[in-house]
Scaffold this motif. Sequence first.
Motif, PDB file in Angstrom:
ATOM      1  N   ASN A   1       0.755  -1.264  -0.117  1.00  0.00           N
ATOM      2  CA  ASN A   1       0.087   0.077  -0.032  1.00  0.00           C
ATOM      3  C   ASN A   1       0.669   1.327  -0.123  1.00  0.00           C
ATOM      4  OD1 ASN A   1      -2.345  -1.289   0.031  1.00  0.00           O
ATOM      5  ND2 ASN A   1      -2.618  -1.459   2.065  1.00  0.00           N
ATOM      6  N   THR A   2       2.036   1.051   0.372  1.00  0.00           N
ATOM      7  CA  THR A   2       2.904   2.298   0.543  1.00  0.00           C
ATOM      8  C   THR A   2       3.470   2.510  -0.867  1.00  0.00           C
ATOM      9  OG1 THR A   2       4.682   1.371   0.867  1.00  0.00           O
ATOM     10  CG2 THR A   2       3.635   1.715   2.780  1.00  0.00           C
TER      11      THR A   2
ATOM     12  N   ASN B   1       1.741   1.212  -3.894  1.00  0.00           N
ATOM     13  CA  ASN B   1       0.904   0.954  -5.092  1.00  0.00           C
ATOM     14  C   ASN B   1       0.810   1.988  -6.098  1.00  0.00           C
ATOM     15  OD1 ASN B   1      -0.668   2.544  -3.707  1.00  0.00           O
ATOM     16  ND2 ASN B   1      -2.108   1.008  -3.235  1.00  0.00           N
ATOM     17  N   TRP B   2       1.009   3.130  -5.941  1.00  0.00           N
ATOM     18  CA  TRP B   2       0.873   4.284  -7.124  1.00  0.00           C
ATOM     19  C   TRP B   2       1.862   3.699  -8.158  1.00  0.00           C
ATOM     20  CZ3 TRP B   2       5.855   6.192  -7.701  1.00  0.00           C
ATOM     21  CH2 TRP B   2       6.668   5.869  -6.549  1.00  0.00           C
ATOM     22  N   LEU B   3       2.770   3.199  -7.755  1.00  0.00           N
ATOM     23  CA  LEU B   3       3.728   2.846  -9.006  1.00  0.00           C
ATOM     24  C   LEU B   3       3.170   1.964 -10.041  1.00  0.00           C
ATOM     25  CD1 LEU B   3       7.096   2.006  -7.026  1.00  0.00           C
ATOM     26  CD2 LEU B   3       6.730   3.527  -9.007  1.00  0.00           C
TER      27      LEU B   3
ATOM     28  N   LYS C   1      -0.073   1.877 -10.673  1.00  0.00           N
ATOM     29  CA  LYS C   1      -1.352   2.528 -11.644  1.00  0.00           C
ATOM     30  C   LYS C   1      -0.808   3.164 -12.849  1.00  0.00           C
ATOM     31  CE  LYS C   1      -3.929   2.055  -7.756  1.00  0.00           C
ATOM     32  NZ  LYS C   1      -5.145   1.507  -7.638  1.00  0.00           N
TER      33      LYS C   1
ATOM     34  N   SER D   1      -0.495   5.753 -15.291  1.00  0.00           N
ATOM     35  CA  SER D   1      -0.382   7.005 -15.220  1.00  0.00           C
ATOM     36  C   SER D   1      -1.504   7.739 -16.400  1.00  0.00           C
ATOM     37  CB  SER D   1       0.935   7.606 -15.944  1.00  0.00           C
ATOM     38  OG  SER D   1       1.297   7.404 -16.839  1.00  0.00           O
TER      39      SER D   1
ATOM     40  N   GLU E   1       6.559   8.759 -15.876  1.00  0.00           N
ATOM     41  CA  GLU E   1       5.296   8.009 -15.706  1.00  0.00           C
ATOM     42  C   GLU E   1       5.309   7.321 -14.409  1.00  0.00           C
ATOM     43  OE1 GLU E   1       7.517   4.980 -17.767  1.00  0.00           O
ATOM     44  OE2 GLU E   1       7.461   7.149 -17.850  1.00  0.00           O
ATOM     45  N   LEU E   2       6.336   6.968 -13.763  1.00  0.00           N
ATOM     46  CA  LEU E   2       6.296   6.136 -12.470  1.00  0.00           C
ATOM     47  C   LEU E   2       5.980   7.141 -11.266  1.00  0.00           C
ATOM     48  CD1 LEU E   2       9.542   3.953 -12.773  1.00  0.00           C
ATOM     49  CD2 LEU E   2       7.158   3.389 -12.769  1.00  0.00           C
TER      50      LEU E   2
ATOM     51  N   ASN F   1       0.620  10.321  -9.215  1.00  0.00           N
ATOM     52  CA  ASN F   1      -0.330   9.585  -8.569  1.00  0.00           C
ATOM     53  C   ASN F   1       0.455   9.241  -7.119  1.00  0.00           C
ATOM     54  OD1 ASN F   1      -2.192  10.040 -10.201  1.00  0.00           O
ATOM     55  ND2 ASN F   1      -1.918   7.992 -11.226  1.00  0.00           N
ATOM     56  N   ARG F   2       1.632   9.478  -7.190  1.00  0.00           N
ATOM     57  CA  ARG F   2       2.562   8.816  -5.843  1.00  0.00           C
ATOM     58  C   ARG F   2       1.851   9.753  -4.634  1.00  0.00           C
ATOM     59  NH1 ARG F   2       7.603  10.168  -3.628  1.00  0.00           N
ATOM     60  NH2 ARG F   2       7.494  11.950  -5.247  1.00  0.00           N
TER      61      ARG F   2
ATOM     62  N   TYR G   1      -1.235   8.683  -2.929  1.00  0.00           N
ATOM     63  CA  TYR G   1      -1.252   7.085  -2.421  1.00  0.00           C
ATOM     64  C   TYR G   1      -0.457   7.240  -0.897  1.00  0.00           C
ATOM     65  CZ  TYR G   1      -3.816   5.668  -6.284  1.00  0.00           C
ATOM     66  OH  TYR G   1      -4.758   5.517  -7.113  1.00  0.00           O
TER      67      TYR G   1
ATOM     68  N   PHE H   1      10.615   8.726   0.677  1.00  0.00           N
ATOM     69  CA  PHE H   1      10.231   9.755  -0.376  1.00  0.00           C
ATOM     70  C   PHE H   1      10.196  11.174   0.245  1.00  0.00           C
ATOM     71  CE2 PHE H   1       9.019   6.506  -3.130  1.00  0.00           C
ATOM     72  CZ  PHE H   1       8.165   5.279  -2.400  1.00  0.00           C
TER      73      PHE H   1
END
Lengths: 157, 417
Positions: free
Chosen positions: A147-148, A150-152, A154, A156, B63-64, B67-68, B71, B91
């Motif tokens: 969960n820390t 999981n943005w990776l 998704k 873009s 692109e990585l 959205n980070r 979350y 981060f």
Amino acid sequence: MSETLTLVSADGKTLTAPKDAIMRSAMLKNLLEVAANSDEQIPLDFVHSEDLENIIEYCKYHVEAEGKASEGDISKWDGEFINRVTQDDQKHLRLIQTTDQLQIEGLFKLLVQGIVRKLHNKTPEQIREKWNIPDDLPKEKKDEIFNTTNWLYKKSQ
Amino acid sequence: MSGSTYYSLCDLSDLVLAEIFERCDLKTLATLRITNSKFAEILKNDQYWRQACITSVEQEQIELLPNREKYVRPSLFDPQNPLHYRHMNVFGMSNRGFLNTIKVYKEVNQEEPGDSTLDDRVRSYKRKKFCRFYLMMALGILVWSALTFSLVVMAFASEASSKGERKTILDYWTTSGIILAVLYVGVVTVFCFLERSGWFAFLYIGVVVFVLPGLWFDRIFTSSHWFGVIPISLLFLAFTVVICWQCCDHDIGRITAYCWLPLIYLCYLASFLLSTLKLDNVISLPWSIVMIPALFAVPFTSYVLHKTELDEDVFDVYSSTKQCCIWFWLAIVVWTQMILILLRSDKVFKFHYHFCFIPIYLAAVAVGIYFLVKSKEEYSDRSWAVRDRRNTLQTQLKQQQKERKAARLDQLLSELA
């Protein structure tokens, strides 16, 4: 004709290689500088014969290509060589350990890069299966860690 | 090593694994972290993530990164969550802050090549950049203040002479403050548009369109205090909190969020309080009481931001600063609101409000400082813990490598002998 050395692998196979190629290994270079007599055989009981052959091939090529072949040619040869010797994942791991112990920097980096390429875009399950890794993290912990980051995963926008 | 042995990636030494992890991208690292406990443990070290971030940006794998923030954010304000600290260290910032840092890294490499370490060069670069930034900001504020104050004085003087009314210095100050705020927020809005930060721009426009005119009208139509003040105050408070939360990645956004919005808010509350208590002409004591925290908060907050930015590891900024500033301002705002409500409900308090305000503001300041210190201590401990862990690990690895090589050499020498 350059001086040659005799190396004995863990499975008892005897191989000869030019001394200047062997000197690509920092560990063997140290060893030869300290004590070894080139007339004697050097036992390498932590190196499988197949790996030793590959290592000698790599070192010989690089000694011969140095100053003669272009960077591009050397890179191309390295690529083909790595593709060939790392096809089997088990042998790849064994070779990387051996190279690390023999301290052959160039080959080690190529092998590490090979592992990284193989890891790319794999799921945890694929990685575990491919590399024989135990699944020892509890599910809750995995979820927590996942969960820390999981943005990776998704897509873009 | 016999051929029949079945090898596992876990069997590789920590040094070899470190070499592998250093070359992995962010996604691969994230995957490895949930593959096995050994990997998860090793990947607690933020150097791998740092390297992967830089590599991702250098390879333009942007692109990585989007959205980070979405979350990672929820855990940022949950100190009970152990991942809280992990995020801070791995981060440490949201998307824009991250990209800014990468930009800094790149610029430093281009502009300040040298033999010193990258971190030193980054620190020096940022020091110059921030000094320039603060100098420009101070000059800008001075010029704006002088201009708006002069304009307001001229306008009021003209109006007052035509109507024969008398205006207080407080009127000048409050009106100047609002005009200054509108100008400031307008510039920030334009800046946000230029930076293509739609979300921030939206927030700022909200402030400009809804809140500041509300304040303006409320100031003019003083009879509608109850009607105008409470919703406007709540709206302003909400905007302040939201902007504090969202705008912390940008220099101007942070300065606005931490310093100017609360300052404007306090100015507004002060004028409201004074007019409510019919003390517009007695400006010295209440004005100074109300403005004490605001006056020292601006340089204080700026100093904290500046200090944190410069002294900490490049990737470990923003977090503690953000936390302590939000706590600080929330404490002040909440206490102010409470005492205002009290004062409104009982006029008797007006004779004693000095005694109420002084301890309450002292308490608010104490709360702010307490959280600031606490946050800094935790942050400092955490930073040092990470560095210590990293240094220890590296020392251990080097030692192990040395011992292993020595042992292997001894073994070979003995075999040869």
